[in-house]
Design a protein around this motif. Structure first.
Motif, mmCIF file in Angstrom:
data_model
loop_
_atom_site.group_PDB
_atom_site.id
_atom_site.type_symbol
_atom_site.label_atom_id
_atom_site.label_comp_id
_atom_site.label_asym_id
_atom_site.label_seq_id
_atom_site.Cartn_x
_atom_site.Cartn_y
_atom_site.Cartn_z
ATOM 1 N N TYR A 267 -0.317 17.293 33.450
ATOM 2 C CA TYR A 267 -0.833 16.640 34.645
ATOM 3 C C TYR A 267 0.319 16.553 35.635
ATOM 4 C CZ TYR A 267 -3.054 13.292 37.750
ATOM 5 O OH TYR A 267 -3.583 12.673 38.855
ATOM 6 N N THR A 268 0.314 17.414 36.647
ATOM 7 C CA THR A 268 1.469 17.549 37.541
ATOM 8 C C THR A 268 1.394 16.568 38.705
ATOM 9 O OG1 THR A 268 0.377 19.205 38.931
ATOM 10 C CG2 THR A 268 1.585 20.004 36.987
ATOM 11 N N MET A 269 2.542 16.383 39.362
ATOM 12 C CA MET A 269 2.602 15.524 40.530
ATOM 13 C C MET A 269 1.842 16.129 41.705
ATOM 14 S SD MET A 269 4.066 12.891 39.430
ATOM 15 C CE MET A 269 3.226 13.282 37.891
ATOM 16 N N ASN A 270 1.731 17.442 41.737
ATOM 17 C CA ASN A 270 0.932 18.083 42.789
ATOM 18 C C ASN A 270 -0.538 17.716 42.650
ATOM 19 O OD1 ASN A 270 3.102 19.355 44.013
ATOM 20 N ND2 ASN A 270 2.907 21.206 42.774
ATOM 21 N N MET A 271 -1.016 17.618 41.408
ATOM 22 C CA MET A 271 -2.396 17.201 41.168
ATOM 23 C C MET A 271 -2.599 15.768 41.653
ATOM 24 S SD MET A 271 -2.845 18.830 37.349
ATOM 25 C CE MET A 271 -4.491 18.192 37.100
ATOM 26 N N LEU A 272 -1.612 14.920 41.394
ATOM 27 C CA LEU A 272 -1.693 13.522 41.822
ATOM 28 C C LEU A 272 -1.710 13.423 43.349
ATOM 29 C CD1 LEU A 272 -1.657 10.483 41.266
ATOM 30 C CD2 LEU A 272 0.838 10.625 41.084
ATOM 31 N N LYS A 273 -0.825 14.177 44.018
ATOM 32 C CA LYS A 273 -0.766 14.147 45.485
ATOM 33 C C LYS A 273 -2.055 14.667 46.110
ATOM 34 C CE LYS A 273 4.270 14.598 45.736
ATOM 35 N NZ LYS A 273 5.399 15.475 46.095
ATOM 36 N N GLU A 274 -2.608 15.730 45.524
ATOM 37 C CA GLU A 274 -3.861 16.285 46.041
ATOM 38 C C GLU A 274 -4.996 15.274 45.908
ATOM 39 O OE1 GLU A 274 -6.836 18.658 47.599
ATOM 40 O OE2 GLU A 274 -4.646 18.765 47.790
ATOM 41 N N TRP A 275 -5.037 14.559 44.785
ATOM 42 C CA TRP A 275 -6.067 13.545 44.582
ATOM 43 C C TRP A 275 -5.889 12.396 45.573
ATOM 44 C CZ3 TRP A 275 -10.669 12.544 43.172
ATOM 45 C CH2 TRP A 275 -11.083 11.240 42.845
ATOM 46 N N GLN A 276 -4.651 11.978 45.822
ATOM 47 C CA GLN A 276 -4.391 10.918 46.793
ATOM 48 C C GLN A 276 -4.800 11.347 48.193
ATOM 49 O OE1 GLN A 276 -0.207 10.285 46.004
ATOM 50 N NE2 GLN A 276 -0.611 8.602 44.575
ATOM 51 N N ARG A 277 -4.593 12.629 48.522
ATOM 52 C CA ARG A 277 -5.012 13.135 49.831
ATOM 53 C C ARG A 277 -6.535 13.101 49.960
ATOM 54 N NH1 ARG A 277 -7.143 17.267 52.189
ATOM 55 N NH2 ARG A 277 -7.518 18.300 50.197
ATOM 56 N N GLN A 278 -7.225 13.519 48.913
ATOM 57 C CA GLN A 278 -8.684 13.499 48.931
ATOM 58 C C GLN A 278 -9.203 12.069 49.080
ATOM 59 O OE1 GLN A 278 -10.334 15.566 45.537
ATOM 60 N NE2 GLN A 278 -9.070 17.371 45.865
ATOM 61 N N GLN A 279 -8.545 11.131 48.390
ATOM 62 C CA GLN A 279 -8.958 9.740 48.490
ATOM 63 C C GLN A 279 -8.760 9.194 49.897
ATOM 64 O OE1 GLN A 279 -6.895 7.695 45.187
ATOM 65 N NE2 GLN A 279 -8.924 7.146 44.483
ATOM 66 N N ALA A 280 -7.642 9.570 50.535
ATOM 67 C CA ALA A 280 -7.365 9.108 51.897
ATOM 68 C C ALA A 280 -8.447 9.591 52.855
ATOM 69 C CB ALA A 280 -5.989 9.598 52.348
ATOM 70 N N VAL A 281 -8.841 10.859 52.724
ATOM 71 C CA VAL A 281 -9.904 11.411 53.576
ATOM 72 C C VAL A 281 -11.219 10.694 53.305
ATOM 73 C CG1 VAL A 281 -11.266 13.473 54.077
ATOM 74 C CG2 VAL A 281 -8.796 13.657 53.773
ATOM 75 N N ALA A 282 -11.522 10.464 52.017
ATOM 76 C CA ALA A 282 -12.771 9.779 51.656
ATOM 77 C C ALA A 282 -12.792 8.360 52.204
ATOM 78 C CB ALA A 282 -12.923 9.761 50.137
ATOM 79 N N ASN A 283 -11.651 7.680 52.192
ATOM 80 C CA ASN A 283 -11.570 6.315 52.720
ATOM 81 C C ASN A 283 -11.826 6.285 54.217
ATOM 82 O OD1 ASN A 283 -11.011 5.230 50.212
ATOM 83 N ND2 ASN A 283 -8.793 5.341 50.480
ATOM 84 N N ILE A 284 -11.314 7.294 54.931
ATOM 85 C CA ILE A 284 -11.545 7.376 56.376
ATOM 86 C C ILE A 284 -13.032 7.525 56.675
ATOM 87 C CG2 ILE A 284 -11.168 8.793 58.436
ATOM 88 C CD1 ILE A 284 -8.358 9.412 57.317
ATOM 89 N N PHE A 285 -13.699 8.426 55.956
ATOM 90 C CA PHE A 285 -15.135 8.627 56.159
ATOM 91 C C PHE A 285 -15.925 7.381 55.782
ATOM 92 C CE2 PHE A 285 -14.134 13.206 56.197
ATOM 93 C CZ PHE A 285 -14.919 13.601 57.266
ATOM 94 N N GLU A 286 -15.465 6.683 54.762
ATOM 95 C CA GLU A 286 -16.153 5.459 54.353
ATOM 96 C C GLU A 286 -16.032 4.388 55.430
ATOM 97 O OE1 GLU A 286 -18.534 3.161 52.026
ATOM 98 O OE2 GLU A 286 -18.006 5.264 51.708
ATOM 99 N N CYS A 287 -14.864 4.294 56.039
ATOM 100 C CA CYS A 287 -14.668 3.330 57.124
ATOM 101 C C CYS A 287 -15.556 3.668 58.316
ATOM 102 C CB CYS A 287 -13.195 3.310 57.548
ATOM 103 S SG CYS A 287 -12.090 2.564 56.335
ATOM 104 N N LEU A 288 -15.630 4.968 58.643
ATOM 105 C CA LEU A 288 -16.491 5.386 59.748
ATOM 106 C C LEU A 288 -17.954 5.097 59.444
ATOM 107 C CD1 LEU A 288 -14.866 8.830 60.689
ATOM 108 C CD2 LEU A 288 -14.836 6.721 62.043
ATOM 109 N N LYS A 289 -18.320 5.298 58.181
ATOM 110 C CA LYS A 289 -19.697 5.052 57.768
ATOM 111 C C LYS A 289 -20.045 3.574 57.908
ATOM 112 C CE LYS A 289 -22.797 5.907 53.839
ATOM 113 N NZ LYS A 289 -22.866 6.390 52.443
ATOM 114 N N LYS A 290 -19.136 2.706 57.473
ATOM 115 C CA LYS A 290 -19.366 1.269 57.601
ATOM 116 C C LYS A 290 -19.411 0.853 59.069
ATOM 117 C CE LYS A 290 -17.295 -0.107 53.177
ATOM 118 N NZ LYS A 290 -16.182 -0.858 52.535
ATOM 119 N N PHE A 291 -18.551 1.475 59.874
ATOM 120 C CA PHE A 291 -18.469 1.146 61.295
ATOM 121 C C PHE A 291 -19.769 1.491 62.011
ATOM 122 C CE2 PHE A 291 -17.168 2.257 65.689
ATOM 123 C CZ PHE A 291 -16.715 1.002 66.076
#
Length: 324
Positions: A267-291
């Motif tokens: 389980y590499t650090m690149n996998m972790l960073k990619e997952w964190q990036r996906q989560q950040a994008v998902a959080n942005i869309f979730e905020c827009l959805k709530k807004f």
């Protein structure tokens, strides 16, 4: 005609010039030789580096098809599940503090090493989920930091659960592990149950088969599970199964098999960073959805759309009139 004799002064001057010239030639020859030697040395050095790189590359490629000399293992579980005691059972000595300090400090991330059959095991114990002194964000940051220190990444995560009723809290632990590290984390995970003495005469597979939630967890982890009892299975038992020594050996064999089946994989650090990036994008869309769920925002967007349609319709009408 007889040659004129060379005056003594001029003779000395000629000798001096010839001597100087000879000295210059000698110096130039030495410089050339030195340059040739330096060039030869540089070529030899470069050749050595290239050959060394090829050898290292060959060795690396070969190592990808065998179990690495070091296995990096990270333990995850809730507070009180017996993670630290399990780490001590695997390591064979009391290197891990069973009770972390109540203060919020980085010492709750503990690491120790042992050798097992000429192979190095590096174990990292993380802070327990639902720790009373850690906030949700502090816990997440510390657990992720512990994993990040195992560069290039852990070969296996040990998800530690107690032999007890699988409650909503255990379900939350599995969800948090997935939230922290992505669903792919279970491809690198083994479930290890503690308090094995609670099984009485059962084996762990029978215990798991009686709970659908546990069966789902094991299915995610490829059916990999083991059981220990950090208190009661230390000494030799009547049967081999109820022995920590036997269970630890089986656990290490499972980890080695996992690594062998995926040569060079972890389980590499690149996998972790990619997952964190996906989560950040998902959080942005979730905020827009709530807004956009707010009433005044919906009205604003509706009005904007209507005005936009009217403007486009007017422009198209004007173009049609101009053409006619």
């Amino acid at each position: 005609m007889d040659r004129q004799p060379i005056p003594p002064g001029k003779h000395d001057q000629r000798v001096t010039k010839l001597s100087n010239r000879a000295h210059q030639c000698t110096s130039q020859a030495v410089v050339v030789n030195n340059n040739i030697a330096l060039l030869a040395y540089s070529i030899a050095k470069r050749a050595y580096i290239i050959i060394k790189q090829e050898v290292v590359s060959d060795n690396f490629e070969l190592s990808n098809f065998s179990v690495p000399n070091t296995l990096r293992i990270v333990l995850l579980g809730k507070t009180g599940s017996g993670k630290s005691s399990l780490a001590n059972t695997i390591i064979g000595k009391e290197d891990f503090k069973v009770q972390c300090s109540t203060k919020i400090e980085a010492t709750c991330c503990q690491t120790a090493t042992r050798y097992f059959e000429k192979r190095r095991l590096t174990l990292t114990d993380t802070p327990g989920f639902f720790h009373p002194r850690w906030s949700e964000q502090q816990l997440k940051d510390e657990v992720v930091r512990c994993v990040s220190e195992n560069t290039p990444g852990p070969h296996v995560f040990l998800i530690v659960l107690k032999v007890e009723k699988f409650t909503a809290q255990e379900s939350q632990i599995i969800k948090k592990i997935e939230e922290y590290f992505s669903p792919d984390v279970f491809n690198y995970s083994v479930v290890v149950f503690t308090y094995g003495d609670q099984l009485e005469q059962m084996k762990i597979e029978e215990f798991v088969s009686k709970n659908n939630h546990l069966k789902d967890v094991l299915k995610k982890c490829g059916g990999r599970c083991h059981v220990v009892d950090n208190r009661h299975w230390k000494s030799n038992q009547q049967d081999e199964y109820r022995s920590n020594q036997f269970q630890v050996k089986q656990l290490i064999n499972t980890i080695q098999l996992m690594v062998t089946q995926r040569p060079g994989d972890c389980y590499t650090m690149n996998m972790l960073k990619e997952w964190q990036r996906q989560q950040a994008v998902a959080n942005i869309f979730e905020c827009l959805k709530k807004f956009t769920r707010k009433k005044f925002v919906r009205i604003f967007f509706s009005v904007t759309v209507i005005v936009g349609v009217i403007v486009v319709w007017k422009r198209m009408t004007e173009r049609t009139t101009a053409i006619i």
